[in-house]
Scaffold this active site. Structure first.
Site, PDB file in Angstrom:
ATOM      1  N   LYS A 153       0.877  -1.179   0.000  1.00 43.99           N
ATOM      2  CA  LYS A 153       0.000   0.000   0.000  1.00 43.99           C
ATOM      3  C   LYS A 153       0.914   1.229   0.000  1.00 43.99           C
ATOM      4  CE  LYS A 153      -4.124   1.687   2.425  1.00 43.99           C
ATOM      5  NZ  LYS A 153      -5.048   1.880   1.316  1.00 43.99           N
TER       6      LYS A 153
HETATM    7  N1  PMP Z   1      -8.084  -1.705  -2.757  1.00 43.69           N
HETATM    8  C1  PMP Z   1      -7.529  -0.490  -2.667  1.00 43.69           C
HETATM    9  C2  PMP Z   1      -6.839   0.078  -3.862  1.00 43.69           C
HETATM   10  C3  PMP Z   1      -7.615   0.242  -1.458  1.00 43.69           C
HETATM   11  O1  PMP Z   1      -7.062   1.449  -1.358  1.00 43.69           O
HETATM   12  C4  PMP Z   1      -8.303  -0.330  -0.359  1.00 43.69           C
HETATM   13  C5  PMP Z   1      -8.418   0.432   0.928  1.00 43.69           C
HETATM   14  N2  PMP Z   1      -7.335   0.206   1.760  1.00 43.69           N
HETATM   15  C6  PMP Z   1      -8.860  -1.600  -0.510  1.00 43.69           C
HETATM   16  C7  PMP Z   1      -8.725  -2.269  -1.724  1.00 43.69           C
HETATM   17  C8  PMP Z   1      -9.564  -2.285   0.634  1.00 43.69           C
HETATM   18  O2  PMP Z   1      -8.617  -2.687   1.586  1.00 43.69           O
HETATM   19  P1  PMP Z   1      -9.014  -2.841   3.123  1.00 43.69           P
HETATM   20  O3  PMP Z   1     -10.214  -3.702   3.165  1.00 43.69           O
HETATM   21  O4  PMP Z   1      -7.813  -3.487   3.730  1.00 43.69           O
HETATM   22  O5  PMP Z   1      -9.270  -1.481   3.633  1.00 43.69           O
END
Ligand code: PMP
Length: 295
Positions: A153
């Protein structure tokens, strides 16, 4: 909007006033997007204020840093303790926590020697949407997984997400659904994607998507509720035959989708598997039992 003159955040080992926090303008993160971050939610539960899956988020933060070579020492447990302190010091209950690992001044493209950690939080009410989204198939693809560390991320990846969001809004839609480089459905700019067809839930496999913690929670819920669920590659055309669909993520929680490229789904959200999963998710984050959710 994110802080006032009383707000306290954590920066490099100290709790300080957000208004007094400073950063250098010559950091690699600001110029090149070379940094990693997380988004975590806190809920006011029946057992007090709880961060939802804090360890999973902080493990992903550590993994994101490791994947792109950013040195980062904190353990998930230390980070969790700091996050709870931030909530307490700011008197927050339903909140969003944003840890950011950013790099020290360095205008070269060499890896960093020193990094900084910031953890801030702001109020973000519970938001379980019933407002369904009008979604388009985005012309902006997800980054090629061979050109970056797709499972990290990283800050820079979000240029891609911003472009896709802007494109969807410019075309008059609420949100875009992004494809991978081979034309298979991947995810939304900031959320993962599921669709329902003939009593089965489908979601894209890992490889071109952020491994969402909400996505994982939904896979666990489906297993527990004996709901058939499958990870598979599919093309956007397949969605025109789908019964229903939704996005999921920490910030978004579970959001129903009304239509894709203007074409509505066969089933209403009221009768969908998504609604059952949404109810169960709501119970889990609020520390309640969801045994009453009957499939
Ligand atoms: N995909 C992307 C590109 C994101 O930014 C997020 C948000 N973090 C998610 C999926 C969902 O991830 P999570 O459930 O861990 O928040």
């Amino acid at each position: 909007m994110y802080y006032n003159d009383k707000t306290v955040l954590f920066l490099d080992g100290k709790f300080i006033k957000a208004a007094d926090a400073k950063t250098d303008l010559f950091g690699q993160t600001l110029h090149y997007g070379y940094g990693v971050f997380e988004g975590i939610r806190a809920y006011k539960t029946v057992n007090g204020v709880k961060l939802f899956k804090a360890h999973e988020h902080f493990d992903r933060l550590r993994n994101s840093a490791a994947l792109v070579g950013i040195p980062f020492q904190y353990s998930a447990e230390e980070l969790t303790q700091i996050a709870y302190q931030i909530l307490e010091r700011n008197n927050l209950t339903n909140a969003y926590i944003r840890p950011l690992v950013f790099c020290s001044p360095n205008m070269s493209l060499n890896g960093p020697k020193e990094v900084s950690l910031m953890i801030a939080a702001w109020e973000w009410g519970k938001y379980f949407s019933t407002q369904a989204l009008r979604v388009c198939v985005s012309a902006i693809q997800r980054p090629n997984p061979k050109s970056t560390k797709i499972e990290a991320k990283t800050c820079g990846h979000y240029v891609n997400s911003i472009l896709a969001t802007m494109e969807a809004k410019e075309r008059g839609f609420d949100e875009g659904l992004m494809l991978d480089g081979n034309g298979f459905v991947a995810e939304a700019p900031g959320a993962n994607f599921f669709f329902e067809k003939n009593g089965v839930l489908y979601t894209p496999p890992l490889g071109n998507i952020l491994p969402g913690i909400t996505r994982n929670t939904i896979l666990e819920i489906a297993k527990e509720l004996d709901m058939p669920v499958e990870e598979k590659l599919f093309r956007p055309e397949e969605l025109f035959e789908a019964d229903n669909a939704f996005f999921c993520g920490t910030a978004a929680e579970l959001v129903p989708i009304e239509s894709i490229e203007g074409q509505p789904f066969a089933k209403s959200w009221k009768n969908s598997m998504g609604l059952i999963v949404q109810e169960a998710y709501k119970c889990i984050v609020l520390d309640k039992s969801y045994s009453y959710v009957i499939v």
